[in-house]
Scaffold this motif. Structure first.
Motif, PDB file in Angstrom:
ATOM      1  N   UNK A 103       0.844  -1.193   0.000  1.00 49.90           N
ATOM      2  CA  UNK A 103       0.000   0.000   0.000  1.00 49.90           C
ATOM      3  C   UNK A 103       0.883   1.249   0.000  1.00 49.90           C
ATOM      4  N   UNK A 104       0.667   2.108  -0.992  1.00 53.28           N
ATOM      5  CA  UNK A 104       1.415   3.361  -1.089  1.00 53.28           C
ATOM      6  C   UNK A 104       0.879   4.375  -0.065  1.00 53.28           C
ATOM      7  N   UNK A 105       1.824   5.011   0.667  1.00 58.21           N
ATOM      8  CA  UNK A 105       1.431   6.057   1.626  1.00 58.21           C
ATOM      9  C   UNK A 105       2.425   7.221   1.536  1.00 58.21           C
ATOM     10  N   UNK A 106       2.165   8.266   2.336  1.00 57.52           N
ATOM     11  CA  UNK A 106       2.990   9.466   2.355  1.00 57.52           C
ATOM     12  C   UNK A 106       3.374   9.813   3.802  1.00 57.52           C
ATOM     13  N   UNK A 107       4.195  10.866   3.942  1.00 52.88           N
ATOM     14  CA  UNK A 107       4.687  11.194   5.291  1.00 52.88           C
ATOM     15  C   UNK A 107       4.304  12.612   5.731  1.00 52.88           C
ATOM     16  N   UNK A 108       3.086  13.004   5.442  1.00 54.16           N
ATOM     17  CA  UNK A 108       2.441  14.199   5.982  1.00 54.16           C
ATOM     18  C   UNK A 108       2.922  15.514   5.355  1.00 54.16           C
ATOM     19  N   UNK A 109       1.946  16.352   5.073  1.00 52.47           N
ATOM     20  CA  UNK A 109       2.233  17.705   4.600  1.00 52.47           C
ATOM     21  C   UNK A 109       2.832  18.532   5.736  1.00 52.47           C
ATOM     22  N   UNK A 110       3.762  19.400   5.374  1.00 55.88           N
ATOM     23  CA  UNK A 110       4.392  20.314   6.325  1.00 55.88           C
ATOM     24  C   UNK A 110       3.813  21.712   6.103  1.00 55.88           C
ATOM     25  N   UNK A 140      -0.530  -7.909   7.863  1.00 56.67           N
ATOM     26  CA  UNK A 140       0.595  -8.371   7.046  1.00 56.67           C
ATOM     27  C   UNK A 140       0.679  -7.604   5.724  1.00 56.67           C
ATOM     28  N   UNK A 141       0.411  -6.308   5.796  1.00 50.82           N
ATOM     29  CA  UNK A 141       0.499  -5.418   4.636  1.00 50.82           C
ATOM     30  C   UNK A 141       1.755  -4.567   4.775  1.00 50.82           C
ATOM     31  N   UNK A 142       2.463  -4.349   3.682  1.00 50.67           N
ATOM     32  CA  UNK A 142       3.673  -3.522   3.691  1.00 50.67           C
ATOM     33  C   UNK A 142       3.333  -2.130   3.166  1.00 50.67           C
ATOM     34  N   UNK A 143       3.536  -1.124   4.004  1.00 55.36           N
ATOM     35  CA  UNK A 143       3.317   0.260   3.603  1.00 55.36           C
ATOM     36  C   UNK A 143       4.534   0.748   2.819  1.00 55.36           C
ATOM     37  N   UNK A 144       4.279   1.396   1.710  1.00 54.12           N
ATOM     38  CA  UNK A 144       5.345   1.885   0.837  1.00 54.12           C
ATOM     39  C   UNK A 144       5.345   3.406   0.858  1.00 54.12           C
ATOM     40  N   UNK A 145       6.410   3.995   1.349  1.00 54.81           N
ATOM     41  CA  UNK A 145       6.484   5.457   1.403  1.00 54.81           C
ATOM     42  C   UNK A 145       6.904   6.020   0.051  1.00 54.81           C
ATOM     43  N   UNK A 146       6.060   6.894  -0.503  1.00 53.37           N
ATOM     44  CA  UNK A 146       6.408   7.564  -1.754  1.00 53.37           C
ATOM     45  C   UNK A 146       7.026   8.922  -1.452  1.00 53.37           C
ATOM     46  N   UNK A 147       8.184   9.163  -2.026  1.00 52.93           N
ATOM     47  CA  UNK A 147       8.840  10.472  -1.927  1.00 52.93           C
ATOM     48  C   UNK A 147       8.055  11.469  -2.782  1.00 52.93           C
ATOM     49  N   UNK A 148       7.344  12.343  -2.116  1.00 48.94           N
ATOM     50  CA  UNK A 148       6.407  13.254  -2.786  1.00 48.94           C
ATOM     51  C   UNK A 148       6.697  14.680  -2.349  1.00 48.94           C
ATOM     52  N   UNK A 181       9.618  -3.863   9.119  1.00 47.46           N
ATOM     53  CA  UNK A 181       9.483  -4.585   7.850  1.00 47.46           C
ATOM     54  C   UNK A 181       8.162  -4.279   7.151  1.00 47.46           C
ATOM     55  N   UNK A 182       7.275  -3.577   7.850  1.00 46.42           N
ATOM     56  CA  UNK A 182       5.976  -3.212   7.274  1.00 46.42           C
ATOM     57  C   UNK A 182       5.957  -1.761   6.799  1.00 46.42           C
ATOM     58  N   UNK A 183       7.150  -1.151   6.717  1.00 49.17           N
ATOM     59  CA  UNK A 183       7.283   0.214   6.218  1.00 49.17           C
ATOM     60  C   UNK A 183       8.557   0.298   5.386  1.00 49.17           C
TER      61      UNK A 183
END
Length: 295
Positions: free
Chosen positions: A106-113, A141-149, A170-172
């Motif tokens: 699952x693609x995710x992000x790391x919050x707006x600043x 058992x889902x792996x979160x994928x951080x997208x550089x955005x 291992x899940x990030x």
């Protein structure tokens, strides 16, 4: 083609109509999509039952699998506590959807600043909240994928590396998005060197710094051919996910803080299907050259 590589793509760039998405993808001979926009509605706005009743049967009929859930998780401001609470509920639901569709990413992000503020001062808050996300994902058992955005904490390679190592789960893990790094003024070769050990998923998107516009993969400043060759040589196995961003498409409204027309100039004489096909064929040509050692 290299049997370790699987080509996927954000099919909502083809059309908002899900049946059209599946038809175009199938006609290209592709077997996977990244699920983001379905019939004009974001994946985060669906219930598990809606996916089970209305989306899963169409995927199965078309013989198309889901490489990743293109979620909007992490696209709230870091100081929005109410938004964060809502996102944790959405994440739990999306993890259930991931399990239903036999999708582990699952693609995710790391919050707006907040605009004008120093992102680094928010590191501990970002890491703490990402750890909460990772704990939810672990239950399923889902792996979160951080997208550089751009506009989020993890927009540049240094901060991507910080959160990936500090969350330490291992899940990030990380996505490598060439165009996003270019648009943040980063050298993608240096990004690769720093992040390669944490990358488990690759977005195929390219850009130029002159006007930050997205371009066909391999024709911009992302160094896609050279870096893909390094990924492959180092044993990368997994998805190469097309995210062309060559024409304007409905789901853009969910993606950008700023006006999306600044990075996608709708003057290429293409429709969504044409842009998708162009990106797909350009990627195949890059992979062919890598295999024949022309790169």
């Amino acid at each position: 083609m290299n049997q370790n590589l699987l080509i996927s793509g954000f099919s909502d760039e083809i059309s908002s109509d899900f049946n059209t998405q599946l038809e175009v993808v199938s006609n290209q001979g592709m077997k996977y999509i990244s699920l983001r926009g379905i019939d004009g509605k974001n994946i985060g706005d669906f219930t598990v039952d809606e996916i089970k009743e209305n989306v899963q049967p169409r995927l199965q009929k078309a013989g198309i699998g889901v490489s990743s859930i293109g979620s909007p998780i992490g696209k709230v401001f870091i100081n929005d506590e109410e938004g964060f609470a809502k996102q944790k509920l959405m994440l739990d639901k999306l993890c259930q959807i991931s399990n239903l569709l036999d999708c582990k990413y699952m693609r995710i992000f790391s919050f707006y600043i907040p605009k004008g503020e120093d992102a680094d001062q928010y590191r501990s808050q970002v890491v703490s909240k990402l750890k909460e996300f990772a704990a939810i994902a672990e239950k399923y058992n889902v792996i979160l994928l951080h997208e550089n955005e751009k506009d989020i904490f993890g927009d540049v390679a240094r901060r991507c590396h910080e959160i990936l190592t500090e969350v330490g789960s291992p899940y990030f893990k990380g996505i490598f998005d060439f165009a996003n790094f270019v648009q943040c003024g980063e050298d993608t070769e240096e990004c690769y060197d720093l992040l390669k050990d944490e990358i488990v998923y690759i977005h195929i998107k390219d850009a130029v710094t002159s006007d930050s516009q997205n371009v066909v993969c391999g024709t911009g400043e992302g160094k896609i051919p050279q870096i893909l060759a390094q990924f492959i040589e180092s044993g990368y196995k997994g998805f190469l996910t097309l995210e062309p961003h060559l024409v304007l498409f409905d789901s853009l409204k969910d993606l950008e803080l700023e006006d999306a027309t600044e990075i996608i100039k709708d003057n290429k004489g293409l429709d969504g299907a044409g842009g998708y096909k162009l990106q797909y064929e350009a990627l195949l040509e890059i992979l062919k050259k890598i295999e024949s050692e022309e790169i």
